[in-house]
Write a protein that holds these residues in place. Sequence first.
Motif, PDB file in Angstrom:
ATOM      1  N   ARG A  18       0.850  -1.186   0.000  1.00 50.06           N
ATOM      2  CA  ARG A  18       0.000   0.000   0.000  1.00 50.06           C
ATOM      3  C   ARG A  18       0.889   1.241   0.000  1.00 50.06           C
ATOM      4  O   ARG A  18       1.819   1.346   0.793  1.00 50.06           O
ATOM      5  N   ALA A  23      -3.135   3.655  -2.871  1.00 50.10           N
ATOM      6  CA  ALA A  23      -3.032   2.751  -4.019  1.00 50.10           C
ATOM      7  C   ALA A  23      -2.327   1.459  -3.610  1.00 50.10           C
ATOM      8  O   ALA A  23      -1.546   1.437  -2.657  1.00 50.10           O
ATOM      9  N   LEU A  24      -2.625   0.394  -4.334  1.00 47.35           N
ATOM     10  CA  LEU A  24      -1.984  -0.892  -4.087  1.00 47.35           C
ATOM     11  C   LEU A  24      -1.072  -1.234  -5.257  1.00 47.35           C
ATOM     12  O   LEU A  24      -1.483  -1.160  -6.415  1.00 47.35           O
ATOM     13  N   TYR A  25       0.166  -1.623  -4.955  1.00 45.58           N
ATOM     14  CA  TYR A  25       1.137  -2.048  -5.953  1.00 45.58           C
ATOM     15  C   TYR A  25       1.297  -3.548  -5.839  1.00 45.58           C
ATOM     16  O   TYR A  25       1.460  -4.095  -4.744  1.00 45.58           O
ATOM     17  N   CYS A  26       1.268  -4.245  -6.963  1.00 42.21           N
ATOM     18  CA  CYS A  26       1.435  -5.693  -6.992  1.00 42.21           C
ATOM     19  C   CYS A  26       2.765  -6.032  -7.638  1.00 42.21           C
ATOM     20  O   CYS A  26       3.105  -5.487  -8.695  1.00 42.21           O
ATOM     21  N   LYS A  76      -3.285  -8.143 -10.902  1.00 41.54           N
ATOM     22  CA  LYS A  76      -3.293  -6.826 -11.542  1.00 41.54           C
ATOM     23  C   LYS A  76      -4.560  -6.608 -12.363  1.00 41.54           C
ATOM     24  O   LYS A  76      -4.983  -5.474 -12.554  1.00 41.54           O
ATOM     25  N   ALA A  79     -10.260  -5.665 -10.012  1.00 43.22           N
ATOM     26  CA  ALA A  79     -10.681  -4.329  -9.597  1.00 43.22           C
ATOM     27  C   ALA A  79     -10.089  -4.048  -8.209  1.00 43.22           C
ATOM     28  O   ALA A  79      -9.778  -4.982  -7.458  1.00 43.22           O
ATOM     29  N   LYS A  80      -9.947  -2.777  -7.863  1.00 42.69           N
ATOM     30  CA  LYS A  80      -9.354  -2.414  -6.572  1.00 42.69           C
ATOM     31  C   LYS A  80     -10.121  -3.037  -5.404  1.00 42.69           C
ATOM     32  O   LYS A  80      -9.515  -3.499  -4.435  1.00 42.69           O
ATOM     33  N   LYS A  83      -8.897  -6.481  -4.879  1.00 42.08           N
ATOM     34  CA  LYS A  83      -7.567  -6.473  -4.257  1.00 42.08           C
ATOM     35  C   LYS A  83      -7.696  -6.176  -2.768  1.00 42.08           C
ATOM     36  O   LYS A  83      -7.003  -6.777  -1.944  1.00 42.08           O
ATOM     37  N   GLU A  84      -8.588  -5.259  -2.420  1.00 36.91           N
ATOM     38  CA  GLU A  84      -8.800  -4.938  -1.001  1.00 36.91           C
ATOM     39  C   GLU A  84      -9.342  -6.150  -0.251  1.00 36.91           C
ATOM     40  O   GLU A  84      -9.008  -6.357   0.912  1.00 36.91           O
TER      41      GLU A  84
END
Length: 97
Positions: A18, A23-26, A76, A79-80, A83-84
Amino acid sequence: MTDLSASPSKAWFVYLVRAVNGALYCGISDDPQRRFTQHCSGKGARFFHSSPAQALVYVEACADKGAALRRERAIKGLAKVAKERLVLGATMEKTDS
């Protein structure tokens, strides 16, 4: 006779970091904690130039590097909100133990 030169496959992981802006980075790594430290120090992904890395929030073990790359691509594509849910699930597992 056993071939001693063949090493067992190295563990690989897919992870989510995070950023300060939420934002989240993968990414993938054979050592997610070391990679997170690199992200925090400004090395690695340009993603963190605009908003610094804040927390390593999700780590998933994969069978090998190829599997980690496939899983990264799949995450990736989420949707966000999905991911959450991964992050929330990992958090719930920690509190259940």
